[in-house]
Design an enzyme around this catalytic site. Structure first.
Site, short mmCIF file in Angstrom:
data_model
loop_
_atom_site.label_atom_id
_atom_site.label_comp_id
_atom_site.label_asym_id
_atom_site.label_seq_id
_atom_site.Cartn_x
_atom_site.Cartn_y
_atom_site.Cartn_z
N ASP A 147 -3.58 -14.89 0.83
CA ASP A 147 -2.69 -14.01 0.06
C ASP A 147 -1.78 -13.19 0.96
O ASP A 147 -0.63 -12.89 0.60
CB ASP A 147 -3.50 -13.11 -0.87
CG ASP A 147 -4.08 -13.94 -2.00
OD1 ASP A 147 -5.16 -14.53 -1.80
OD2 ASP A 147 -3.41 -14.06 -3.04
N GLN A 173 -11.85 -19.03 -10.66
CA GLN A 173 -10.72 -19.93 -10.36
C GLN A 173 -11.20 -21.28 -9.84
O GLN A 173 -10.57 -22.31 -10.07
CB GLN A 173 -9.78 -19.30 -9.31
CG GLN A 173 -8.99 -18.11 -9.78
CD GLN A 173 -9.69 -16.80 -9.49
OE1 GLN A 173 -10.92 -16.73 -9.43
NE2 GLN A 173 -8.94 -15.74 -9.33
O1 MRU Z 1 -6.41 -13.58 -7.87
P1 MRU Z 1 -5.75 -14.89 -7.60
O2 MRU Z 1 -6.27 -15.99 -8.44
O3 MRU Z 1 -4.26 -14.77 -7.62
O4 MRU Z 1 -6.16 -15.22 -6.09
C1 MRU Z 1 -5.71 -16.41 -5.53
C2 MRU Z 1 -6.19 -16.62 -4.15
O5 MRU Z 1 -6.87 -15.82 -3.56
C3 MRU Z 1 -5.68 -17.86 -3.46
O6 MRU Z 1 -6.63 -18.38 -2.59
C4 MRU Z 1 -4.41 -17.50 -2.67
O7 MRU Z 1 -3.51 -16.83 -3.49
C5 MRU Z 1 -3.77 -18.68 -2.09
S1 MRU Z 1 -3.08 -19.73 -3.31
C6 MRU Z 1 -2.16 -20.93 -2.57
#
Ligand code: MRU
Length: 349
Positions: free
Chosen positions: A240, A199
């Site tokens: 999260d 990401q």
């Molecule tokens: O697996 P993902 O890409 O959904 O994980 C995203 C994250 O861990 C982000 O840092 C978190 O959701 C915060 S986004 C504002």
């Protein structure tokens, strides 16, 4: 202003348009979802990701669902809607925002036992749209508060993607960086690539470059080295799920970064809306950690890198104990320790 970002989810007529983050940054392709199942699938397959964006997607899935339930019987409508709520809620387990959004929409049905179906449908769709719009407003407020923790010329490290793509727009951690950058164009950012889903490499660097914010991509295992050489002044990441004591789940690897920041005396901040806080969990030990396909670890961009048959483990998130967290940037201010107290107060504000 937020238009120059990339709203990852929006209405396109009667369909929900989701920017397919699996093919970014090489292609900007939208998936047009006309059923809740299609949105659920987009969440499960990471076409849309990031806890707040997933919460918004869940809300719009329920809006689509509420509109499409075909019955004249209010009892049957409620039953079908509840069933759909459960399906949406279970699309991904770790991010708190999804359950939060589903709870809000389900409570409409509970709190209006006598309302006719058409009224419930309207209330659900309006509230889902409210969740979409409020997320952007909340991020803009978070950005303003977060500016205060960013010193002039700061070299900021971020992890995963907590930007416009992970929210309805603007971002949480990247929202803070963006707000700070408006006042101080001398700041710069290091983005960790964030194995295995990348990401950071694919999305964060893309967003920062679009915003004209100086960004340097590093491998996840370069963090300790950069910190020990005095190259990082501040860490800002998203979240999260945040437990009542401040323990915070975020993308796998965040804990490692937090411990390193602590070791080197570098401030480590979480930026997250209050919808990410789970007051039902006293600490981080109860946070459900999503386990993803080991194939994401044994291959890179669809190409196998480990020997056929190799075992792999792929926890998608880890929990950073509150001890390592300098502050939690929310839309109502920067929360400091003791988090149990400041979080409680923030939720009442
Ligand atoms: O697996 P993902 O890409 O959904 O994980 C995203 C994250 O861990 C982000 O840092 C978190 O959701 C915060 S986004 C504002």
């Amino acid at each position: 202003m937020p238009d120059q970002w990339l709203p990852p989810i929006k209405w396109a007529g009667d369909a929900v348009a989701i920017l397919d983050q699996r093919v970014l940054p090489h292609r900007e392709k939208f998936l047009y979802c006309s059923t809740p199942e299609q949105v659920i699938n987009a969440i499960k397959t990471m076409a849309i990701r990031g806890a707040p964006a997933v919460g918004v997607a869940g809300a719009l899935a329920l809006a689509l669902g509420a509109r499409s339930i075909r019955t004249d019987d209010p009892k049957e409508f409620r039953q079908k809607f509840l069933k759909l709520c459960n399906k949406v809620k279970n699309a991904r387990p770790t991010g708190a925002n999804l359950g939060w959004a589903v709870e809000i929409l389900y409570s409409i049905v509970v709190e209006n036992p006598k309302a006719p179906i058409s009224e419930l449908q309207k209330l659900i769709v309006d509230r889902a749209n409210g969740i979409l719009e409020e997320d952007v407003a909340v991020n803009l407020r978070m950005g303003k508060w977060g500016r205060e923790v960013v010193a002039k010329g700061a070299r900021i490290l971020t992890y995963c993607n907590a930007g416009a793509l992970a929210t309805a727009d603007y971002g949480t951690a990247i929202g803070v960086i963006r707000a700070a950058f408006e006042e101080d164009p001398t700041l710069s950012v290091y983005s960790c690539e964030t194995r295995p889903f990348l990401q950071g490499a694919r999305l964060t660097v893309f967003e920062l470059m679009r915003a004209g914010i100086p960004a340097t991509l590093i491998t996840d295992n370069a963090v300790g080295s950069l910190m020990s050489r005095g190259m990082i002044d501040l860490v800002v990441v998203g979240a999260d799920r945040i437990a009542a004591n401040g323990d915070t789940a975020n993308k796998i690897g965040t804990y490692m970064v937090a411990v390193l920041a602590w070791t080197h005396g570098i401030p480590f901040y979480i930026a997250a809306p209050r919808s990410t806080i789970d007051q039902g969990l006293p600490d981080g030990s109860g946070i459900p950690i999503e386990q993803r396909d080991p194939g994401e670890v044994t291959s890179l961009n669809g190409k196998r890198i480990a020997p056929r048959g190799a075992n792999a483990l792929n926890p998608a998130f880890d929990v950073t104990p509150y001890k390592y967290i300098s502050g939690i940037i929310t839309e109502v201010g920067v929360l400091r320790k003791p988090f149990a107290k400041t979080i409680r107060k923030a939720l009442q504000a």
